[in-house]
Write a protein that holds these residues in place. Structure first.
Motif, PDB file in Angstrom:
ATOM      1  N   VAL A   5       0.866  -1.183   0.000  1.00 17.21           N
ATOM      2  CA  VAL A   5       0.000   0.000   0.000  1.00 17.21           C
ATOM      3  C   VAL A   5       0.900   1.230   0.000  1.00 17.21           C
ATOM      4  CG1 VAL A   5      -1.836   1.247   1.221  1.00 17.21           C
ATOM      5  CG2 VAL A   5      -1.754  -1.248   1.324  1.00 17.21           C
ATOM      6  N   THR A  60      -4.429   7.008  -1.853  1.00 17.04           N
ATOM      7  CA  THR A  60      -3.879   5.740  -1.384  1.00 17.04           C
ATOM      8  C   THR A  60      -3.960   4.761  -2.543  1.00 17.04           C
ATOM      9  OG1 THR A  60      -4.559   6.186   0.884  1.00 17.04           O
ATOM     10  CG2 THR A  60      -4.097   3.893   0.316  1.00 17.04           C
ATOM     11  N   ARG A  67      -3.013   0.718  -4.022  1.00 20.51           N
ATOM     12  CA  ARG A  67      -2.827  -0.654  -3.557  1.00 20.51           C
ATOM     13  C   ARG A  67      -2.424  -1.578  -4.705  1.00 20.51           C
ATOM     14  NH1 ARG A  67      -6.646   1.781  -0.675  1.00 20.51           N
ATOM     15  NH2 ARG A  67      -6.714   1.428   1.571  1.00 20.51           N
ATOM     16  N   LYS A  68      -1.935  -2.723  -4.311  1.00 18.24           N
ATOM     17  CA  LYS A  68      -1.583  -3.787  -5.257  1.00 18.24           C
ATOM     18  C   LYS A  68      -2.708  -3.950  -6.280  1.00 18.24           C
ATOM     19  CE  LYS A  68      -0.751  -8.773  -5.233  1.00 18.24           C
ATOM     20  NZ  LYS A  68      -0.566  -9.938  -4.359  1.00 18.24           N
ATOM     21  N   VAL A  93       5.606  -0.663  -0.272  1.00 21.24           N
ATOM     22  CA  VAL A  93       4.904  -0.736  -1.554  1.00 21.24           C
ATOM     23  C   VAL A  93       5.912  -1.031  -2.658  1.00 21.24           C
ATOM     24  CG1 VAL A  93       5.053   1.737  -2.159  1.00 21.24           C
ATOM     25  CG2 VAL A  93       3.100   0.396  -2.945  1.00 21.24           C
TER      26      VAL A  93
END
Length: 153
Positions: free
Chosen positions: A88, A100, A102-103, A125
């Motif tokens: 993240v 934000t 994320r994967k 990340v």
């Protein structure tokens, strides 16, 4: 009773080893070398997967950020695409709220737009970056302030 205990212990050990092996298999590329530049905060590793050349005028690199690590404000004259593969992190363009990421998410950094990206305070990340190089190298600006990193204006 001892046989059941040892059988259970063996099953747990095999499960742990299997999980560790699966975790190692999901890493497609090695982490690379630790980056040591004046344009970052914290630990960042970089693995240049494919350098630009006369035929393919873009580079492809994987960057891995430790928790709390981030790049300074910067811009790419030809833009950049970030493909987040693990963890993240944050991404922010100048004048816009911090996002934000994320994967599995993709960010398109528009050409010449000042931005920064990095890990969250508690989670690392990793992303793969595709960067066209024919229009020039990254232009670096000031360090991201603590308030900006925290998502405050």
């Amino acid at each position: 009773m001892k046989h059941l205990f040892f059988t259970s212990l063996l099953a747990v050990a095999l499960a742990v080893l299997s999980t560790q092996a699966m975790a190692q298999e999901t890493t497609i590329f090695p982490k690379g070398e630790e980056a040591k530049t004046a344009h970052q905060v914290g630990q960042i590793w970089l693995n240049e997967l494919s350098a630009a050349d006369s035929t393919f005028t873009y580079s492809v690199a994987m960057a891995t950020f430790a928790p709390d690590a981030r790049l300074h404000w910067h811009a790419h004259p030809g833009g950049q695409i970030l493909l987040f593969t693990d963890g993240v992190g944050y991404y922010q363009e100048r004048g816009k709220p911090r996002q934000t990421v994320r994967k599995g998410e993709v960010i398109k950094c528009q050409p010449g737009v000042e931005h920064w990206h990095g890990a969250t305070p508690t989670t690392g990340v990793t992303y793969i970056a595709t960067t066209p190089t024919q229009k020039g190298k990254t232009i670096w600006f000031k360090q991201v302030t603590d308030a900006e990193y925290a998502g405050q204006k």
